[in-house]
Design an enzyme around this catalytic site. Structure first.
Site, PDB file in Angstrom:
ATOM      1  N   VAL A 105       0.831  -1.207   0.000  1.00  0.00           N
ATOM      2  CA  VAL A 105       0.000   0.000   0.000  1.00  0.00           C
ATOM      3  C   VAL A 105       0.861   1.251   0.000  1.00  0.00           C
ATOM      4  O   VAL A 105       0.527   2.264  -0.613  1.00  0.00           O
ATOM      5  CB  VAL A 105      -0.963  -0.023   1.209  1.00  0.00           C
ATOM      6  CG1 VAL A 105      -1.708   1.295   1.317  1.00  0.00           C
ATOM      7  CG2 VAL A 105      -1.948  -1.170   1.079  1.00  0.00           C
ATOM      8  N   ALA A 106       2.008   1.189   0.677  1.00  0.00           N
ATOM      9  CA  ALA A 106       2.899   2.350   0.720  1.00  0.00           C
ATOM     10  C   ALA A 106       3.449   2.695  -0.661  1.00  0.00           C
ATOM     11  O   ALA A 106       3.754   3.855  -0.951  1.00  0.00           O
ATOM     12  CB  ALA A 106       4.057   2.091   1.681  1.00  0.00           C
ATOM     13  N   GLU A 141      -2.288   5.839  -4.740  1.00  0.00           N
ATOM     14  CA  GLU A 141      -3.725   5.694  -4.994  1.00  0.00           C
ATOM     15  C   GLU A 141      -4.350   6.944  -5.579  1.00  0.00           C
ATOM     16  O   GLU A 141      -5.355   6.877  -6.298  1.00  0.00           O
ATOM     17  CB  GLU A 141      -4.462   5.330  -3.692  1.00  0.00           C
ATOM     18  CG  GLU A 141      -4.037   4.004  -3.079  1.00  0.00           C
ATOM     19  CD  GLU A 141      -2.875   4.171  -2.109  1.00  0.00           C
ATOM     20  OE1 GLU A 141      -2.285   5.281  -2.075  1.00  0.00           O
ATOM     21  OE2 GLU A 141      -2.546   3.211  -1.404  1.00  0.00           O
ATOM     22  N   ASP A 201      -0.688  32.434 -39.959  1.00  0.00           N
ATOM     23  CA  ASP A 201      -1.266  33.257 -41.020  1.00  0.00           C
ATOM     24  C   ASP A 201      -1.194  34.711 -40.571  1.00  0.00           C
ATOM     25  O   ASP A 201      -0.870  35.002 -39.416  1.00  0.00           O
ATOM     26  CB  ASP A 201      -2.714  32.817 -41.250  1.00  0.00           C
ATOM     27  CG  ASP A 201      -3.242  33.259 -42.594  1.00  0.00           C
ATOM     28  OD1 ASP A 201      -2.508  33.956 -43.318  1.00  0.00           O
ATOM     29  OD2 ASP A 201      -4.395  32.924 -42.903  1.00  0.00           O
ATOM     30  N   ASP A 219      -7.609  29.308 -41.526  1.00  0.00           N
ATOM     31  CA  ASP A 219      -9.039  29.587 -41.434  1.00  0.00           C
ATOM     32  C   ASP A 219      -9.823  29.101 -42.647  1.00  0.00           C
ATOM     33  O   ASP A 219     -11.042  29.015 -42.608  1.00  0.00           O
ATOM     34  CB  ASP A 219      -9.302  31.081 -41.235  1.00  0.00           C
ATOM     35  CG  ASP A 219      -8.688  31.941 -42.328  1.00  0.00           C
ATOM     36  OD1 ASP A 219      -8.106  31.372 -43.282  1.00  0.00           O
ATOM     37  OD2 ASP A 219      -8.789  33.175 -42.244  1.00  0.00           O
ATOM     38  N   ASN A 239       5.643   8.324  -0.785  1.00  0.00           N
ATOM     39  CA  ASN A 239       5.665   6.860  -0.797  1.00  0.00           C
ATOM     40  C   ASN A 239       6.996   6.329  -0.271  1.00  0.00           C
ATOM     41  O   ASN A 239       7.046   5.306   0.409  1.00  0.00           O
ATOM     42  CB  ASN A 239       5.425   6.337  -2.217  1.00  0.00           C
ATOM     43  CG  ASN A 239       3.960   6.421  -2.612  1.00  0.00           C
ATOM     44  OD1 ASN A 239       3.134   6.880  -1.841  1.00  0.00           O
ATOM     45  ND2 ASN A 239       3.643   5.995  -3.817  1.00  0.00           N
ATOM     46  N   ASP A 271      -3.225  13.214   1.389  1.00  0.00           N
ATOM     47  CA  ASP A 271      -2.480  12.985   0.159  1.00  0.00           C
ATOM     48  C   ASP A 271      -3.273  13.430  -1.068  1.00  0.00           C
ATOM     49  O   ASP A 271      -2.818  14.255  -1.869  1.00  0.00           O
ATOM     50  CB  ASP A 271      -2.147  11.492   0.056  1.00  0.00           C
ATOM     51  CG  ASP A 271      -1.331  11.161  -1.176  1.00  0.00           C
ATOM     52  OD1 ASP A 271      -0.988  12.084  -1.915  1.00  0.00           O
ATOM     53  OD2 ASP A 271      -1.047   9.975  -1.397  1.00  0.00           O
TER      54      ASP A 271
END
Length: 938
Positions: free
Chosen positions: A309-310, A314, A356, A658, A724, A757
């Protein structure tokens, strides 16, 4: 008797989207004179009352909306993201572990719920961003004008395309998108591109004459919705609208096609896979390392889960979506509509802009200021489209301005309550009509007295337009206007002081001198000529040769006041600007000097004729030079060739345009930029960005914002991955020193990711551009999100955070004075230590968010309080951490303990240390950059 074309009759079921009539092929067999009656219309168009009636019966002229995914499907798709899948699997395994425990530990259940909570939060943010982005795109597309010209009640009008009804008489010109399925009744050198229906991009000729019965799509006297007018002009009667058109049949196939991911999204997907694999592999290795130490299976798994998880960022999917959406909305507020996310990414690396002149650098309000006729110059007073002013010696220029007015398709529209005088059609033709009005000529009366019998529309190869009118009884006279050099080569005589005389070498030299003198003043120069022809519809070769030159018209389109600053900004950003125009070289250079594109005394000026004589290698050498470049008198093929040559050199090219003839270059460019107000439908469709105000300054703003979007993505990558590291390193350190418990639990990590976070990362996605963002060179096209600079920066910040967090954890653990093996999960000192770890990461992340707001500039220069959303998000995270530390219910969930004021002071000092270290790194970068500059100037 009208042909049954499938039009609804009174009593038929109303409603849009009816299938196209099976017998519409009968219409193609009618002669032009019978088409109007056959389609229940009239030569002067429909009356307003009938338009209202048919709108009720047929509905709006628009294609069915593409079927949107149901909201629940949009929400469900959020759970297919790789990070979400990894976390959901982890949550399920954790829940299974809790079920197998004996006795069951409520903390394991809390961990499973917390992981699932992170997944749900990210899914909610992603869903609302996608939902909002769809509505934003719809509202922005509605800002781009889609109009067409029609005859109603005998008047020429401009109406929204969606208001067309069957029976409307439509006027078509080169550059228009055909607004509905129509049967032609008049066609002048008309060619259309049917690629949207047939897949063949070559222009095909159309005719108004009757053809044999057969498949409607093969009928040469029909034009269809979704196709483009390439050359010529026409009048046509609408016979099917909306879903009843041929294009409506196949539209749903394109509308339901899957959306392609941009390179940026693919980079993020690759990064997600690598991070997920690294997280799973690291967790598995540490799980295997801890099992032999006597730890239980569940505790070892929970430990490994914390490591996994670290490592998983997420909040990345949600922050990426927010940053891109904010960038697109900011660009829209600054009049730049981005149709594809790819454009946002490419804008940050633009190295060349091929621009242009008319309308982009100028105000697109041409005003005739001088007329050369009969060997003399005559001033024209007044500015803009209001016919207020006078022409000196207007008796001598009467024939010239009358001929110019007869050779115009535009219409001068009187002021209304909402806007002043304006031109419906080409602005150059509008300026000619205004000049004629100033000379006392009524364009409408002139056209009525000399009705048009034939027309050869302007095209970029001939660079001229011609019409044939019945003039002075039964005489037929051609009037031609166009580029003066091309026109002069087709003239045999000149109207000189009231009489016609042959064009000798001397008079040709006088005309050429007059052209150069007008162009040197920055004026756009047009020539006007005439001749008597043999009949009402002579061949084009007869019409446009053997002419009598009536004179020259010099007009000025003043530069937009904001363009000079934008050009300077692009120069500072390392972006090369090349003017690509069909105008005279002297006119182009004069305008380029006014806005700052040209500063050198002798810029490189290349004409279309010189380009034709160049080999590709010669063109490559020309573009490789760093000098200022003007490309004049160029055709669409020339423009395309120049864009390709720049790209061959590795440049990232933005091109403005254009007209329909600009579409190939717009499609081929890295960034095709079309004009939203004055551009054609074809150009807007080919481009990936539309300037709603037609101004070059909006390009500079879009580049600045595009660079900002990319920078913000890099900022929150640094922010996410640096913390992290701070979560992972203490866990690894505890493993290698033999500490039996984790310095931070998986539940605490999720609380950090959930509470302190995501929101700061989202706030970083809204960070405004840095002050020096346009003082840096464009980023390399090959640069990746995870560039060396990004990796070095998050390793630098993450290491400082990790060292500080490890220091406070082991300082608190060692203060207990007992061996590591004696620690248990209920030890008060251990609970204080893991609380210090969590709070240390949260506090340092607050200072980290401030540090990463800029890449080189000091955060003090941009202002600590200039992003209140970031301060609020950081404050909310610290507040949540305080609640986790002091609130007994949360203490029970996270196994935390209350921190003292001294503890908080220590953590703030660690955060300040991080900020100071980052400020010193930025100072060193700035110092090194200035040293390099000084060395380069020596």
């Amino acid at each position: 008797m009208p042909v049954d074309t499938g039009l609804l009759r009174p009593g038929d079921a109303p409603g849009p989207g009816a299938p196209p009539p099976a017998d519409r092929s009968e219409v193609q067999t009618l002669p032009p004179s019978a088409v109007v009656a056959g389609l229940d219309s009239s030569a002067s168009g429909l009356p307003d009352t009938e338009v209202v009636s048919r709108t009720v019966r047929f509905g709006a002229n628009e294609l069915p909306r593409a079927a949107r995914r149901a909201p629940w499907r949009q929400l469900a798709s959020q759970f297919t993201d790789l990070f979400a899948v990894v976390l959901m699997v982890a949550s399920a395994i954790t829940f299974l572990a809790w079920r197998l425990q004996d006795p069951r530990d409520v903390g394991t259940l809390q961990l499973a719920v917390a992981i699932l909570g992170v997944v749900l939060l990210n899914a909610g943010i992603g869903f609302f961003q996608e939902y909002a982005a769809e509505r934003t795109a719809e509202s922005l597309q509605a800002m781009v004008p889609h109009a067409c010209r029609v005859l109603r009640d005998g008047e020429r009008r401009e109406v929204p395309v969606r208001e067309l009804v069957p029976g409307d008489v439509v006027l078509l010109e080169a550059g228009d998108a055909v607004p509905a399925d129509c049967r032609l009744v008049e066609a002048y050198d008309l060619s259309v591109n049917n690629a949207a229906l047939t897949g063949e991009s070559d222009a095909v000729a159309r005719t108004a004459e009757a053809v044999a019965a057969g498949p409607v799509l093969q009928a040469r006297n029909f034009v269809f919705m979704g196709t483009d007018v390439v050359v010529g002009s026409a009048k046509a009667v609408v016979c099917a609208t909306g879903g009843a058109t041929e294009f409506g049949r196949i539209f749903h196939l394109a509308a339901s096609a899957p959306r392609q991911r941009t390179p940026l999204q693919r980079q993020v997907a690759v990064m997600a896979r690598r991070v997920a694999v690294a997280a799973l592999a690291t967790g598995a290795v540490l799980f295997a390392v801890r099992l032999p130490t006597g730890q239980s299976l569940v505790s070892s798994f929970v430990f490994a889960l914390g490591v996994m998880v670290a490592l998983v960022p997420e909040g990345l999917p949600a922050t990426l979506s927010v940053s891109l959406a904010v960038g697109v909305r900011r660009m829209a507020r600054r009049h730049a509509l981005v149709k594809k996310l790819l454009a946002v990414e490419a804008l940050g690396s633009t190295t060349v802009v091929c621009t242009d002149k008319t309308g982009t650098l100028t105000q697109a309000e041409m005003t005739v200021v001088q007329v050369w006729a009969g060997g003399g110059t005559h001033a024209v007073s007044g500015v803009g489209y209001a016919p207020e002013g006078e022409v000196s010696g207007n008796g001598q220029v009467h024939g010239l301005l009358r001929g110019a007015a007869l050779c115009c398709d535009a219409r001068l529209v009187p002021p209304s309550d909402r806007q002043g005088w304006r031109v419906l059609g080409d602005t150059t033709e509008g300026a000619l009509l205004v000049a004629a009005a100033k000379a006392g000529l009524d364009a409408a009366s002139s056209r009525a007295a000399a009705p048009r019998t034939a027309e050869y529309p302007f095209d970029p190869v001939r660079k001229m337009m011609s019409v044939v009118c019945t003039d002075s009884g039964d005489d037929h006279r051609a009037y031609v206007k166009g580029a003066p050099q091309e026109l002069l080569s087709r003239c045999a005589d000149i109207d000189w002081q009231g009489s016609s005389r042959p064009l000798t070498g001397e008079t040709r030299g006088a005309v050429a001198t007059a052209i150069d003198e007008l162009a040197a003043q920055g004026l756009r120069v047009l020539g006007v000529a005439a001749r008597t022809v043999s009949g009402p519809r002579p061949a084009q070769d007869e019409t446009e040769n053997g002419l009598t030159l009536l004179g020259l018209v010099g007009m000025l389109d003043p530069p937009r006041p904001e363009v000079s600053a934008a050009v300077t900004a692009c120069r500072s950003a390392g972006i090369r600007i090349a003017m690509v125009t069909g105008d005279h070289p002297l006119t182009a250079e004069a305008m380029a000097r006014r806005v700052g594109i040209v500063r050198e005394p002798h810029p490189t000026v290349v004409t279309g004729d010189r380009l034709d004589a160049m080999e590709d290698a010669d063109l490559d050498r020309l573009l490789a030079s760093s000098g200022e470049l003007l490309l004049c008198r160029v055709s669409p093929e020339h423009k395309m060739r120049v864009v390709t040559a720049f790209q061959r050199r590795g440049e990232v090219v933005a091109v403005t345009g254009d007209g329909a003839n600009d579409a190939p270059a717009l499609k081929h460019a890295d960034i095709g930029v079309a004009m939203g107000a004055s551009g054609t439908d074809v150009a807007r469709e080919a481009a990936v960005m539309v300037l709603l105000d037609d101004s070059f300054a909006s390009i500079a703003v879009a580049v600045r914002l595009g660079r900002s979007v990319y920078q913000n993505i890099r900022k929150f990558l640094v922010y996410l991955f640096s913390h992290n590291i701070a979560e992972l390193v203490p866990i690894l350190a505890a493993t290698f020193v033999g500490f039996p418990l984790v310095p931070i639990s998986a539940v605490q990590i999720l609380a950090i990711d959930l509470g302190s976070d995501v929101l700061p990362a989202l706030a970083l996605g809204t960070e405004p551009p840095e002050p020096d963002v346009m003082d840096r060179p464009p980023r390399s096209r090959s640069e990746r999100l995870f560039s060396t600079d990004v990796v070095q920066r998050f390793l630098f910040l993450g290491t400082i955070q990790a060292l500080g967090v490890c220091a406070v954890f082991f300082w608190r653990v060692n203060s207990a004075g007992i061996p590591y093996s004696a620690f248990t999960a209920d030890n008060p000192v251990y609970r204080e230590a893991i609380t210090m770890t969590q709070a240390g990461i949260v506090v340092s992340q607050f200072f980290n968010a401030l540090a990463v707001r800029t890449e080189r500039q000091s955060v003090l220069r941009v202002g600590l309080f200039s992003n209140p959303a970031l301060l609020a998000a950081g404050g909310l995270g610290i507040g949540l951490m305080a609640a986790i530390s002091y609130a007994p219910p949360l203490q029970a969930v996270f196994h935390t303990a209350p921190l003292s004021a001294a503890d908080w002071a220590l953590l703030v000092c660690l955060g300040l240390l991080l900020l100071v270290a980052e400020e010193m790194r930025k100072w060193w970068l700035r110092h090194r950059k200035s040293s390099v500059r000084e060395g380069a100037h020596r």
